[in-house]
Scaffold this active site. Structure first.
Site, PDB file in Angstrom:
ATOM      1  N   GLU A   1       5.477  -2.056  12.913  1.00  0.00           N
ATOM      2  CA  GLU A   1       4.156  -2.020  12.273  1.00  0.00           C
ATOM      3  C   GLU A   1       3.035  -1.764  13.283  1.00  0.00           C
ATOM      4  O   GLU A   1       2.018  -1.155  12.966  1.00  0.00           O
ATOM      5  CB  GLU A   1       3.899  -3.310  11.478  1.00  0.00           C
ATOM      6  CG  GLU A   1       4.828  -3.516  10.277  1.00  0.00           C
ATOM      7  CD  GLU A   1       4.842  -2.359   9.281  1.00  0.00           C
ATOM      8  OE1 GLU A   1       3.929  -1.508   9.326  1.00  0.00           O
ATOM      9  OE2 GLU A   1       5.777  -2.282   8.461  1.00  0.00           O
TER      10      GLU A   1
ATOM     11  N   GLY B   1       0.839  -1.194   0.000  1.00  0.00           N
ATOM     12  CA  GLY B   1       0.000   0.000   0.000  1.00  0.00           C
ATOM     13  C   GLY B   1       0.873   1.241   0.000  1.00  0.00           C
ATOM     14  O   GLY B   1       0.629   2.196  -0.738  1.00  0.00           O
TER      15      GLY B   1
ATOM     16  N   HIS C   1       0.771   6.671   8.969  1.00  0.00           N
ATOM     17  CA  HIS C   1       1.412   5.378   9.209  1.00  0.00           C
ATOM     18  C   HIS C   1       2.875   5.427   8.751  1.00  0.00           C
ATOM     19  O   HIS C   1       3.790   5.083   9.507  1.00  0.00           O
ATOM     20  CB  HIS C   1       0.632   4.298   8.450  1.00  0.00           C
ATOM     21  CG  HIS C   1       1.193   2.919   8.545  1.00  0.00           C
ATOM     22  ND1 HIS C   1       0.571   1.909   9.243  1.00  0.00           N
ATOM     23  CD2 HIS C   1       2.327   2.367   8.036  1.00  0.00           C
ATOM     24  CE1 HIS C   1       1.301   0.806   9.158  1.00  0.00           C
ATOM     25  NE2 HIS C   1       2.367   1.060   8.421  1.00  0.00           N
ATOM     26  N   GLU C   2       3.089   5.859   7.520  1.00  0.00           N
ATOM     27  CA  GLU C   2       4.469   5.879   7.001  1.00  0.00           C
ATOM     28  C   GLU C   2       5.308   6.911   7.752  1.00  0.00           C
ATOM     29  O   GLU C   2       6.479   6.678   8.041  1.00  0.00           O
ATOM     30  CB  GLU C   2       4.486   6.146   5.492  1.00  0.00           C
ATOM     31  CG  GLU C   2       3.648   5.173   4.649  1.00  0.00           C
ATOM     32  CD  GLU C   2       3.839   3.704   4.999  1.00  0.00           C
ATOM     33  OE1 GLU C   2       4.920   3.332   5.484  1.00  0.00           O
ATOM     34  OE2 GLU C   2       2.878   2.921   4.813  1.00  0.00           O
TER      35      GLU C   2
HETATM   36  N1  BES Z   1       6.440  -1.316   5.827  1.00  0.00           N
HETATM   37  C1  BES Z   1       5.218  -1.455   5.145  1.00  0.00           C
HETATM   38  C2  BES Z   1       5.346  -1.792   3.683  1.00  0.00           C
HETATM   39  C3  BES Z   1       5.579  -3.240   3.411  1.00  0.00           C
HETATM   40  C4  BES Z   1       4.567  -4.149   3.599  1.00  0.00           C
HETATM   41  C5  BES Z   1       6.780  -3.669   2.929  1.00  0.00           C
HETATM   42  C6  BES Z   1       4.778  -5.474   3.336  1.00  0.00           C
HETATM   43  C7  BES Z   1       7.004  -5.003   2.663  1.00  0.00           C
HETATM   44  C8  BES Z   1       6.002  -5.918   2.861  1.00  0.00           C
HETATM   45  C9  BES Z   1       4.396  -0.183   5.224  1.00  0.00           C
HETATM   46  O1  BES Z   1       4.680   0.670   6.264  1.00  0.00           O
HETATM   47  C10 BES Z   1       3.001  -0.652   5.441  1.00  0.00           C
HETATM   48  O2  BES Z   1       2.715  -1.137   6.495  1.00  0.00           O
HETATM   49  N2  BES Z   1       2.172  -0.521   4.434  1.00  0.00           N
HETATM   50  C11 BES Z   1       0.819  -0.989   4.487  1.00  0.00           C
HETATM   51  C12 BES Z   1      -0.106   0.170   4.466  1.00  0.00           C
HETATM   52  C13 BES Z   1      -0.463   0.586   5.845  1.00  0.00           C
HETATM   53  C14 BES Z   1      -1.166   1.889   5.875  1.00  0.00           C
HETATM   54  C15 BES Z   1      -1.290  -0.441   6.576  1.00  0.00           C
HETATM   55  C16 BES Z   1       0.596  -1.880   3.289  1.00  0.00           C
HETATM   56  O3  BES Z   1       1.378  -1.783   2.364  1.00  0.00           O
HETATM   57  O4  BES Z   1      -0.337  -2.645   3.294  1.00  0.00           O
HETATM   58 ZN    ZN Z   2       3.994  -0.059   8.076  1.00  0.00          ZN
END
Ligand code: BES
Ligand code: ZN
Length: 952
Positions: free
Chosen positions: A376, A317, A353-354
């Protein structure tokens, strides 16, 4: 590697069934066995496991100089790189081990850093493809402890096309021409795809990056450009601070940006040309959110700038690269004219979140992926808390409640669920950690402690943690210590060691069920705990330190959420001085911030039911939502009479808030899924219509100016329930909007598009269906595309649905790679017509469908969809049909050997559900419809008991 189910992706798939706005849900990931082995980065000499995927800790990186050349402007995927790694030897060794994947090593040399005249010698390079290691050595040379070396590696590689590592993305510009860009997605283990490196989260170093590209393109990265070293076609960046490899990012593109500054920090939003006007919301919100976060943590943002970029092809996402976060376009671009309130809220929460990761994950890294939740979980908490601080009027914690909190409890009710802290090594196992436990449960558990220990103590604890571990890596004990220190600093008394209390939630899976027994004679009550499992018979024996508080009808004050009592791991709680009046309700867990379920004695449930019917707004909305959710879970798992649940819901005509309506919508939608083919279905619809009519009349199907976000979200939940109940006005009014669009081009208000398209398509002729289908194929707005993908599955006509699902494998249409495997879920989850169409489609095309698995992540869509379909099988003919498909695919490489067993489990669960729930539900709703004496008598009895109780 196959596809990852990131939380957002999982949400996209699940949203298909629940229409109410912002719910994010997660697939329940099952674990066969648990490992709770800590691996505190042992030195190589102490290591017992020869087969490890971990780097030996005999050398560590200090600095990387990375030089990359890409010609992505004309679509070229080949790229060239040179990396010089300055490394320190921690323990004398003859080999240096670094990560690399799919890179062709052209030349590798080494020289000592301190000898001014040292000459480079060639390195022998041995590749371990399985572990993605390069073993670097020089014959007869050992690298002595405490020496520093410079390893230079020249290599070439190819931009990937599967949205992972250093990859190519593309889009069509305003003139219709295809444009290319190169971008990165490194978490968890893909930095090694762009340059050889120590690709582990605790291995921090300084990165100095230079990119050679076509002069017509620009390049951005974590740090600002170093102007003195840059020239047209060469962009050099300032050195980063010490950081992990997975947070490095660079984008080579023709993107345009807007910029602003708040709190002394310049911020920019980047996206493709033509979307400039959609950047403003993300920019403003980003600035506000950063200010709130740095203020809350008492720690300033660490880098000189912060950029956010929208990438047309994106696997997850969003991603928290330090100083340069990347997003799917639909999570960053907001169009004032046609985006929904849901999109607006999502952009704010995802950006928060980011941004929160810039502290939790970036400034303080995790020691190893076992502690993924430590970044997370905090990001999940702060995507809400930062937005709540920036936009308190949104009341965002109601959506947190129905999203993260409730979905976490579902996954966590699985007896074989993993604990939050969970050790794995292999890249494919690491990807599986991105589940509802790392996100939703961790976010909920952290929020529980924030309330239980008070925000003041919690906030100070986080400050301590961030300051102490900045530019380093931490594990959960570092967090517990920092909170314990805060409690001491603030003279705040805790009932046990913080580590014991908190680790009872992080080191074991599952959640508690509290059972409350009241003594109506002396006004006291007792609380006991046991492990809650979705299936009542799957007993678990875990216990926790559980923070507790309560409100009563005579003093319905839900404001103070601090724990007033604790259930210790091995004791029941007895509250003898509660002085409850026998006729008043008792509700534990104010604002429902404690992460557990609560069951009461039947009489108290009845008192609550009456309290709700009488004055629902005396009870906090999150508690109202949770009472519905708990009663539903208890009724359907044999812990509570269905009558209590169905009676409880009869207060809904007075309900106006989001969390309770959203929860009710989920419950009613599940019942509907099982009962829609039942002979007594009309009685069920009659009951639902009685629950929803009043609020449907109030909310209507038109957005009103000036409404708060939650009002709009509630309207969608109410419309969903109303149309499901078959309310004529609901069906007519939504359908009329779609027809007005087709006939006269009258736009549908953005927020109403989901129910309008879905209900309109249910009885659509081909012209209407094709209109929506073509709209999907031609839309250039990713949020709209997602909405249409979900809506098209609402059609109930076989031919239309066949056309729809077949488009997933037609490579000549305009579907994006990341969309192709999202068409089946909304189809098979909308009823038996869609389910049959999907099975028939896969029977003919399963091989082609399995190829849609482009490479990023762990689950083949063929497998996840078959598993998904099995959850919707409710009769023998569907079961037989699905079996035919399983027989066809089960020996293929695309599905695991466990497919049959997993499907059987799901199907049996559905049959068991019907066997135990259909009877009581149908009997109650039938009595309700007939105004039956039995029901009237039971209502009367409850009223009487209520009146009598009030007299005392
Ligand atoms: N660190 C994650 C991105 C990520 C997710 C990298 C899975 C590798 C594998 C990022 O901070 C994240 O959690 N993104 C979420 C969106 C969030 C708002 C829940 C995502 O990508 O689903
Ligand atoms: Zn995240």
């Amino acid at each position: 590697m196959a596809r990852v189910f990131t939380p957002i992706l999982a949400l996209l798939l699940v949203l298909a069934t629940t229409h109410a706005a912002v719910v994010r849900q997660f697939p329940p990931f099952e674990r066969q066995q648990h490992q709770l082995i800590e691996n505190p980065n042992q030195r190589a000499a102490e290591r017992v496991d020869e087969g490890t995927y971990r780097l030996p800790n005999n050398t560590e990186p200090v600095e990387y100089n990375i030089d990359l050349t890409t010609n992505v402007h004309d679509g070229t995927t080949a790229f060239q790189g040179t990396v010089t790694i300055t490394l320190k030897v921690l323990e004398t060794s003859s080999v240096i081990v670094v990560h690399a994947r799919q890179l062709e090593i052209l030349e590798a040399t080494i020289r000592k850093s301190d000898a001014a005249e040292s000459t480079a010698v060639a390195l022998d390079v041995a590749e371990d493809k399985e572990r993605e290691f390069l073993h670097l050595s020089v014959k007869d040379l050992t690298f002595a402890e405490d020496t520093t070396w410079l390893v230079t590696i020249k290599y070439s590689g190819n931009l990937r096309l599967d949205n992972g590592g250093f990859y190519r993305s593309s889009y069509t510009d305003e003139t219709g021409a295809t444009k290319y860009l190169a971008t990165t997605q490194f978490e968890s283990t893909d930095a090694r795809h762009a340059f050889p490196c120590y690709d582990e989260p605790a291995k921090r170093a300084i990165f100095t990056i230079t990119i050679h590209h076509d002069p017509s393109y620009n390049a951005i990265s974590n740090m600002p450009v170093d102007a003195a070293k840059s020239s047209p076609g060469v962009t050099a960046f300032q050195p980063t601070v010490k950081m992990p490899s997975y947070l490095v990012a660079f984008i080579v593109s023709e993107f345009v940006s807007s910029e602003g500054e708040l709190n002394g920090l310049p911020q920019r939003v980047f996206s493709r040309k033509g979307t400039e006007h959609e950047q403003e919301w993300a920019l403003t919100t980003g600035m506000l959110v950063e200010k709130r976060l740095s203020g809350y943590f008492g720690v300033p943002f660490a880098l000189p700038k912060l950029d956010q970029a929208a990438i047309p092809d994106f696997a997850a996402g969003a991603m928290e690269n330090w100083g340069l976060a990347t997003y799917r376009e639909e999570y960053l671009l907001y169009n004032v004219e046609n985006s929904t309130t849901n999109t607006q809220t999502n952009i704010a929460t995802i950006e928060a979140h980011e941004d929160a990761h810039m502290w939790f994950g970036d400034l303080v890294a995790i020691e190893w992926w076992s502690y993924l939740w430590l970044k997370e979980g905090f990001a999940t908490l702060f995507e809400n808390l930062a937005v709540d601080l920036a936009y308190p009027e949104w009341d965002i914690f109601q959506t947190f409640h129905t999203g993260s909190y409730q979905s976490a409890m579902i996954s966590d009710g699985n007896p074989s669920v993993r604990p939050m802290t969970y050790y794995v090594e292999k890249p494919s196992d690491i990807s599986l950690l991105y589940d509802s436990i790392a996100y939703a449960k961790a976010g909920s558990v952290l929020d529980m402690w924030r309330h239980a220990l008070t925000n003041t103590v919690f906030q100070r604890g986080l400050h301590n943690y961030l300051v102490k571990n900045a530019y380093s890596a931490a594990n959960e004990t570092d967090l517990f210590d920092a909170i314990a220190l805060a409690a001491r600093e603030l003279n705040y008394e805790v009932p046990a060691l913080v580590e014991d209390m908190m680790s009872s939630w992080t080191r074991q899976g599952g959640l508690p069920l509290l059972t409350v027994e009241r003594n109506y004679n002396d006004g006291s009550f007792t609380v006991k705990q046991e492990q809650y499992t979705n299936n009542k018979d799957a007993k678990g024996d875990k216990t926790w330190y559980v923070p507790v508080n309560y409100a009563v009808q005579s003093n319905p004050d839900f404001r103070r959420t601090e724990a007033t009592h604790y259930l210790h791991k091995d004791q029941n709680l007895s509250i003898s001085d509660a002085a409850l009046k026998s006729g008043e309700w008792l509700i534990l867990n104010k604002q429902s911030t404690g992460y557990y379920r609560i069951n009461y004695d039947t009489h108290n449930w009845q008192l609550i039911s009456h309290g709700l019917a009488d004055r629902p707004h005396k009870i906090h909305p999150r508690n109202r939502a949770q009472l519905i959710d708990d009663a539903y879970r208890f009724a359907t798992s044999g812990r509570l009479s269905h009558f209590v649940l169905l009676q409880l819901l009869t207060y809904l005509p007075q309900e106006t808030q989001y969390a309770p309506w959203s929860t009710a919508n989920s419950v009613i939608s599940v019942f509907n899924r099982y009962l829609s083919a039942d002979e007594a279905y009309e009685n069920f619809q009659f009951y639902v219509a009685a629950l929803v009519s009043e609020q449907f009349d109030k909310f209507g199907v038109n957005d009103q100016n000036g409404e708060q976000h939650l009002v709009k979200f509630t309207r969608n939940a109410v419309i969903n329930v109303a149309c499901l109940a078959g309310l004529k006005s609901c069906l007519d009014e939504t359908n009329a909007k779609l027809q007005a669009l087709i006939a006269h081009g009258t736009p549908i208000e953005p927020n109403l598009q989901t129910p309008v398209y879905c209900n309109g398509l249910k009885q659509a002729d081909d012209k209407t269906f094709d209109f929506v289908y073509d709209k999907l194929m031609h839309s250039n707005n990713q949020a709209e595309r997602r909405l249409l993908i979900s809506a098209l599955g609402c059609a109930q006509n076989e031919k239309q649905l066949e056309k729809y699902v077949s488009s997933s494998i037609d490579m000549n249409n305009q579907l994006r790679t990341q969309e192709r495997y999202t068409l089946l879920t909304p189809t098979y989850s909308r009823g038996s017509v869609g389910l049959n169409v999907c099975i028939d489609f896969l029977l003919k095309n399963w091989q082609a469908y399995a190829q849609l698995n482009a490479g990023f992540g762990g689950v083949n869509p063929l497998y996840s969809d078959i598993l998904g379909m099995s959850s919707y099988v409710v009769n023998d003919s569907q079961k037989a049909k699905l079996q035919e498909l399983i027989d066809a695919v089960k020996d293929s490489e695309f599905v695991p050997a466990t497919l049959q067993a997993s499907v059987d489990t799901n199907v049996e669960a559905n049959m068991a559900w019907l066997a135990s729930n259909r009877g009581p539900i149908i009997s109650w709703v039938t009595s309700f419809r007939n105004g039956s004496p039995a029901l009237t008598a039971s209502l009367l009895a409850m009223a009487l008991c209520f009146i009598v109780a009030m007299l005392f």
